[in-house]
Design a protein around this motif. Sequence first.
Motif, PDB file in Angstrom:
ATOM      1  N   GLN A 167       7.256   1.933  -7.496  1.00 57.19           N
ATOM      2  CA  GLN A 167       6.997   2.942  -6.338  1.00 57.19           C
ATOM      3  C   GLN A 167       7.153   2.456  -5.073  1.00 57.19           C
ATOM      4  OE1 GLN A 167       2.736   4.056  -7.961  1.00 57.19           O
ATOM      5  NE2 GLN A 167       3.718   6.222  -7.828  1.00 57.19           N
ATOM      6  N   GLU A 168       6.615   0.925  -4.822  1.00 56.06           N
ATOM      7  CA  GLU A 168       6.894   0.468  -3.619  1.00 56.06           C
ATOM      8  C   GLU A 168       8.538   0.572  -3.669  1.00 56.06           C
ATOM      9  OE1 GLU A 168       4.729  -3.126  -2.919  1.00 56.06           O
ATOM     10  OE2 GLU A 168       6.552  -4.181  -2.200  1.00 56.06           O
ATOM     11  N   GLU A 170       9.613   4.219  -2.841  1.00 54.14           N
ATOM     12  CA  GLU A 170       9.209   5.009  -1.777  1.00 54.14           C
ATOM     13  C   GLU A 170       8.897   4.324  -0.609  1.00 54.14           C
ATOM     14  OE1 GLU A 170       5.317   5.860  -3.540  1.00 54.14           O
ATOM     15  OE2 GLU A 170       6.253   7.125  -5.242  1.00 54.14           O
ATOM     16  N   ARG A 171       8.732   3.024  -0.699  1.00 55.49           N
ATOM     17  CA  ARG A 171       8.580   2.436   0.572  1.00 55.49           C
ATOM     18  C   ARG A 171       9.763   1.561   1.027  1.00 55.49           C
ATOM     19  NH1 ARG A 171       4.834  -2.808   1.556  1.00 55.49           N
ATOM     20  NH2 ARG A 171       6.905  -3.787   0.695  1.00 55.49           N
ATOM     21  N   GLY A 186       3.248  -8.886 -12.095  1.00 57.96           N
ATOM     22  CA  GLY A 186       2.127  -9.203 -12.577  1.00 57.96           C
ATOM     23  C   GLY A 186       2.182  -9.236 -14.104  1.00 57.96           C
ATOM     24  N   LYS A 208       4.336  -0.215 -12.477  1.00 59.48           N
ATOM     25  CA  LYS A 208       4.383   1.324 -11.881  1.00 59.48           C
ATOM     26  C   LYS A 208       4.264   1.190 -10.322  1.00 59.48           C
ATOM     27  CE  LYS A 208       4.588   5.774 -12.053  1.00 59.48           C
ATOM     28  NZ  LYS A 208       3.436   6.607 -12.519  1.00 59.48           N
ATOM     29  N   THR A 209       3.227   0.160  -9.884  1.00 56.55           N
ATOM     30  CA  THR A 209       3.061   0.349  -8.316  1.00 56.55           C
ATOM     31  C   THR A 209       4.203  -0.289  -7.656  1.00 56.55           C
ATOM     32  OG1 THR A 209       0.397  -0.155  -8.892  1.00 56.55           O
ATOM     33  CG2 THR A 209       1.308  -0.693  -6.568  1.00 56.55           C
ATOM     34  N   LYS A 210       4.601  -1.597  -8.309  1.00 55.59           N
ATOM     35  CA  LYS A 210       5.600  -2.162  -7.733  1.00 55.59           C
ATOM     36  C   LYS A 210       7.056  -1.268  -7.617  1.00 55.59           C
ATOM     37  CE  LYS A 210       4.083  -5.742  -6.145  1.00 55.59           C
ATOM     38  NZ  LYS A 210       3.821  -5.825  -4.804  1.00 55.59           N
ATOM     39  N   PRO A 236       1.695  -3.227 -17.136  1.00 53.89           N
ATOM     40  CA  PRO A 236       2.295  -1.778 -16.887  1.00 53.89           C
ATOM     41  C   PRO A 236       1.836  -1.029 -15.290  1.00 53.89           C
ATOM     42  CG  PRO A 236       1.107  -1.769 -18.848  1.00 53.89           C
ATOM     43  CD  PRO A 236       1.155  -3.147 -18.296  1.00 53.89           C
ATOM     44  N   ALA A 237       0.471  -1.338 -15.223  1.00 54.87           N
ATOM     45  CA  ALA A 237       0.152  -0.731 -13.844  1.00 54.87           C
ATOM     46  C   ALA A 237       0.736  -1.360 -12.736  1.00 54.87           C
ATOM     47  CB  ALA A 237      -1.308  -0.828 -13.744  1.00 54.87           C
ATOM     48  N   ASP A 273       6.899  -8.671  -7.696  1.00 57.18           N
ATOM     49  CA  ASP A 273       5.963  -9.258  -8.649  1.00 57.18           C
ATOM     50  C   ASP A 273       5.142  -8.371  -9.353  1.00 57.18           C
ATOM     51  OD1 ASP A 273       4.755 -10.883 -10.410  1.00 57.18           O
ATOM     52  OD2 ASP A 273       4.204 -12.217  -9.147  1.00 57.18           O
TER      53      ASP A 273
END
Lengths: 413, 323, 290
Positions: free
Chosen positions: A94-95, A98-99, A83, A90-92, A86-87, A81
């Motif tokens: 990356q998740e 990367e994760r 949200g 980007k975070t998701k 844009p921030a 999700d």
Amino acid sequence: MSRKLTRRKFMAATAAGAAAATFKFPAPAVAQGAPFKLGLLTVKTGPLAQGGIQMEQGVVTWLKEHNNTMAGRKVDFISADTGGNPAGAKTKTQELVERDKVDVILGPLAAFELLAIADYIAQAKTPLLSLAAAEDLTQRKPNPYFLRASACSSQAMHPMADFAAKELKLKRMITISEEFAFGYEQMGGFQQTFEENGGKILKKLWPPIVTPDYTPYLAQIADCDGVCQGFAGSNPLRFMKQYAAAGMKYPVVTGETGGDDALLHSFGDEALGMHSCCPYTSDLPTDANKRFIAGMEKNFNVLPGFYAAGLYVNCQVVEAGLKNNGGSSDDKAKLMTALRAVSLTETPRGPIKFDHFGNVIGDFYVRRLEKANGKLVNKTVKTYHNVSQFWTYDEKKFLAQPVYSRDFPPIKS
Amino acid sequence: MSARIAALVVALAALATLPFWLADIYYINVSSQILLYAIFALGLDVLVGYAGLVSLGHAGLLGIVAYATGFMLMEGLGHPLAIVIALAIGLAGTAVFAALSLRATGIGFIMITLAIGEILWGLAYRWISFTGGDNGIGLKTRPAPFGYSMSSPYTFYYTTLIIFLLSVIAMAIFVRSPFGAALRGTRDQPRRMNALGYHVWAIRFWACMFSGLLTAVAGILFVYYTQFISPQTVALTSSAEVLLMVIAGGPATLLGPIVGAALVVVVKSVVSGFIERWNFLLGAIFVAIVILMPEGLVPGSARLWRLAWRKAGAQRAKTEGKP
Amino acid sequence: MNFWLVLAVNSVTFGGLLFLLSAGFSLIFGLMRIPNLTHGSLFMLGAYFGAAFAGGMLGIMFNFWLATLMAAALMAALGALAERFLLRQLPGQQLAQVLVTLGISFMVADFCLMVWGGDPVNVATPAGLGGFIRVGQAAFPLYRLAIIVIAMVFAVALWYLLDRTRLGAMIRAGVDDPDMARVVGIRVSRLFTIVFALGAGLAAFAGIIGAPILSVYPGLDQDMLPLALVVVILGGTGSLLGSFVGSIIIGFIYNFGLALLPELAYFVLFLPMLLVLIVRPQGLFGRQVP
């Protein structure tokens, strides 16, 4: 209510899987080959949740129909999700990259989310299939890892304008759409094709995205013979209600979001007669579509629209690309080439293939909103085949002109 | 006293060695996010906690700096020049913001800052030639100070950590300084401060400028972290979010905004992966904080800790007191 | 000519809806000094409940007006509970009040998504008010005209409550000086609960009354809260007359501003709000709020 349970159970399973991934429990030995990791960037909170929830439903329907398997490999589905900002996107992303180390990402929903992650996914070499309609990502600023199987903003509006001019014989229209890139690009495409077919756009109205009452704009709609609206999300409902309540009778045409099938259960009689052009229509009588709709009704008790269908088709494309690549997702560049080479005929939206920018070429359906058996339906009245993002224009000339914006094409005096 | 210093040393050591004990690049990135939002929250805390002025427009200030950086990079300026000019523009913007907002205090201040924030949001949408509208501005590269490219999550984390520690030191100096004391005076007793000869408006103005400086620094880190800026960042929800970080963590403390930032970022980025209704959870956490520790997580935890300590001490006294 | 007439009439009708929306906020803030940031959420939740009642949620399809009263009563009760158990613990602690009201609004927004999903809910215009009156080429929807009437009825009722009843006198005393009011024997705490419940009920009432025009959708709370704030600021907090006049003025600014100054569409409300705040921070009709 069964809808909630299904999602919750699914999320619980996904959570367990994600938890296992985070805390690095030893992975259980898998019988045949490593699982294929599919990530989804969607929005499940806030106003954009409307489309976001449907996106996930489309993917889940496909996965259930295919027993959670793609090209013989078990699918590890991770839904994130963002949200709706844009921030968060980007975070998701990356998740996921990367994760969770996903192989392919579906989504995100909004154009600004897509633009925020475009450079990153190209760097991370992760194939991305999105519904977001930002034109330039497959035109003037193409991204090698991006694939769009739905439509770019103006792709559905070119045929709509053709229909409006030739079949509805409209000559003087006023356009109204939200004041943001999706609105500009839709109306720009409509105007260009409409005016080339002998029509004239008198005025272009741009209410801000947050406009509770459209009356100040409705008051400016007069002396024309038709209205083209390009609203998205919940706005088409409100607009049509206020339009009809204000006694306006001009015929209304719209694009893929303004008359979305998923809104049919919310629309009232005020929307009767509206024409819309969409890459997906729920009344397409193919087996593939019937299977898809049956799946959506069984799993979620809901008639699918543009968002759910788009994601379902994305899953089909991913599987086809994976199959063509021998089931391997290790070399992402090769997978991307295989994805772009996909050409399908049995999808809920009909036959599709991709141009060299990664944008779809497919059928677009012009529908008319009517009543059948007391319920509202979108009935297909004309099908445009093999519509590309450039319509009938020469690709080089199209790319040489500026991207559709608020002022392009300009109003001819 | 020594317990506090020990805790500080442990915390610093943990932060400095974070990439080694936190397995994933993903979590290192989340930590960078927490640190930069902590700087943003500290900046807001200068006003909310120490000046008693609640701002609902601080995301606008962050946005000014972020957009300025993005715009100049797009125009071809190098990173160092872009950063310096963006900071200057941010400070200029803060001065205007302060001059307008300080016309009122209390609810008037809140409303003026809200209005300014909404106007800046509108500008971000409409001034397309500068901001790109809702398509936003993308940043292609991150700077490479002294040859270390910030594109690496590790370098970015350490750079952010250094800037974060400098910010915390700056806050600590500010809080203990006569200026900080004067500011708290204007928060608690503005009339008396005036009578004593302090220029209340000027004190508040300079507090705004200090707040704006920290916000500008956070803005630069933010725009380099996401490498993208669009109107969502300037919206009312963003201003509300950082305000919630400050209040939930504990206004008028050093640690409070940091804890608040960590709370919100962790729920949004990490917990949202496990719990679908994380928005509801976040709201419930805020309500719980208000019920259990209305003064904030940090002061509230300290209070509960002291309570437990005292109870344990009383218990021990009772058992030991018996012959 | 049509253009101006349509806009002028709509300014008044939209103003009427804004009055219903903001009256509750103004009351709560005027008496309790709490900036009730859940106001948008109460509007939206009331609209969803009203839509559910009118749409046959409990198995029966209630008449629209009955559904409206039920939704308003339900929200008033919930508001009273929230005040009694949450807000009462925080007298004067503005920051904690901000935190709790925003926390509640997050929870309400997600709750609505959970229960009613992401699709917009269509509420049919109540029977008999579905048409419009034609004056020349202009059409005036009957329902919107009805809203003006409703808004005026409520304005008069609220004025009567505040100016002519004992409860109103107690409320006004509480607004002017809560401590003295307590000394004189007025149960200010109970008053707060009543006023908050009244404010919540009014917000919910406005939500469901507005639903045939605005529909009900996720994000409605965030769209309407700034409008309420603008009206309250312009009109002045704690003043009913201020709310009413402010609503009409905002109605005019909204309609004519959006129609005539499309370039400034995003600023058409907040720029005047900023100007008023800078020149007269207490609003047009408010008293100096400390």
